[in-house]
Design a protein around this motif. Sequence first.
Motif, short mmCIF file in Angstrom:
data_model
loop_
_atom_site.label_atom_id
_atom_site.label_comp_id
_atom_site.label_asym_id
_atom_site.label_seq_id
_atom_site.Cartn_x
_atom_site.Cartn_y
_atom_site.Cartn_z
N UNK A 264 49.34 40.13 49.39
CA UNK A 264 49.41 41.17 48.37
C UNK A 264 48.47 40.86 47.20
N UNK A 265 48.41 39.62 46.84
CA UNK A 265 47.53 39.24 45.74
C UNK A 265 46.07 39.45 46.11
N UNK A 266 45.71 39.09 47.39
CA UNK A 266 44.34 39.28 47.84
C UNK A 266 43.98 40.77 47.86
N UNK A 267 44.92 41.62 48.34
CA UNK A 267 44.66 43.06 48.37
C UNK A 267 44.49 43.62 46.96
N UNK A 268 45.34 43.17 46.02
CA UNK A 268 45.21 43.64 44.63
C UNK A 268 43.87 43.23 44.03
N UNK A 269 43.45 42.02 44.35
CA UNK A 269 42.15 41.58 43.84
C UNK A 269 41.01 42.39 44.42
N UNK A 270 41.09 42.76 45.71
CA UNK A 270 40.05 43.58 46.32
C UNK A 270 39.98 44.96 45.67
N UNK A 271 41.16 45.56 45.40
CA UNK A 271 41.18 46.86 44.72
C UNK A 271 40.58 46.76 43.31
N UNK A 272 40.92 45.70 42.62
CA UNK A 272 40.38 45.53 41.27
C UNK A 272 38.87 45.35 41.31
N UNK A 273 38.38 44.65 42.35
CA UNK A 273 36.93 44.47 42.48
C UNK A 273 36.23 45.79 42.75
N UNK A 274 36.83 46.65 43.60
CA UNK A 274 36.25 47.96 43.85
C UNK A 274 36.22 48.81 42.58
#
Length: 505
Positions: A264-274
């Motif tokens: 979940x943390x990795x997915x949140x970081x990917x969304x924030x990067x986008x």
Amino acid sequence: MLVAALSDLWKRWLLVATLGAAGAAVAAGFGFTAAKRYEATATLVVQPAAPSDPTLLGIDVLHDTSRRTAAATAARLIEAPEVAEAVRVRLGLPGSRTSILRAVHAHRDASSDAVDVVASDRDPARAAQLANAFVDAFITRRSAGYQSEIASAVRRIQARLVALPPNGRLSPEGVRLQRRLGDLQALVGTADPTVRHGSEAVAPASAAWPHPWRWTIFGTLIGLGTGALLALLLGAAARRREPPEYDPGMPERIVAGLEQRLEERIEALAQEQERLAAREASLAVRERDVTEKLEELRAAIADREGETRLAEREHALEARVAAITDRERAILRRSVELDRRERALGEAPPPRPVPADDSAGRKQEEDLARRLLELEERVAALDERERALEGKAGDLEKLEETLREAEENLARRAQDLTARESELAVATPAAAEAPVQVPSDEPGLRLDELERLVAEHAPEHPERAEEWRSYLFYLRDYADVDGRVPRQFDWLIQDTFGDLLAASR
């Protein structure tokens, strides 16, 4: 956890003891070698006046209010810069009043209406002297203001008594004013009744700072704490370097939960990067738009400023050329007048011959000879004036040539500036250039003043009188309704009438 911490401290007890001893040594050395500060305390007794006291009604004295007590007010007033300046002058202290105020602190005694004035200094006697001086200076200033208000009140009451009719002093109002005047006159020469000097400050026997033994204890505690913290950190670092032991009894659900939280943390970081990438792209587009707008504005401002500067320069050059043309016309008119006078002198009829025995004829012949001599002298003077005018015409031609060269230089400079501004507009905003000074059309000297100066000094300078009158006739065409000559002819006036203007100052 506690057992591990105690074990780390026990293993590294020498480090803890060494840092504790070092802290104690440093604190003790500082406490015994630092410059000592002594504190002396003087007391200011405050006796607040009752609001209902008729004697002090309208006089600025200390009294208690709902917001602040009289002692609190005195504690704030005693630290005023004016009091510090009076103390500095009285004691002859070398520092500023700001440094003196930093060494003095006043606070109200919580159990009484008294103010403790505490002064600190490296010299115990000077600390006591400083505290007593602050109390005395404050009382002196309060007493001076108190006496000033008493004197003002006495003058006001005396003025009101003088304004009363003769029998008005026996009226209730007159009796009340006389009683009030007597009360105030009794207070003349007295000090402010609300403040007085309490206990005097004496030189302290011991220093107030530093306390060597207290500093030694604090240094020891700080050293022990630092040693213990360092020992715990070293123990934790040593345990981290040890390989972890495998625990087969760890539940698999804990591992699964940790893996889920990590995903979940990795997915949140990917969304924030986008989201940040999209924001960066929009900011780049907006930056390009703003840069294009700035370039357009800079180009428009540069074109407008260049046209304005060139127009101003052309206007200045046209005005100077017009002035030179006017001067040439005046010289031409003067030359025509000289030619006309010379022809008139040449066409004058010769004197008629008279008989030798005619005394009247001889006298007329002598008069004609004298007049002819005078005319020859005037012709010589006119010839000299003509040569002077020819010299001035040559100077004007040189000036015109200089102006033409200046105009060419200005044109070349304008081209260079235009090219430079075009180059600078690509990378940086165009530098603001100082505007060209255009000759002002404001009214200058009055023509009648120049005529008066010419009339006064013409007998002293007959050789220049005709020149002055010619220029006055020429300038009359440009004078306004008030008889003032425009500022653009200041150079001509200074060149021609400079000696007259200097003599009139």
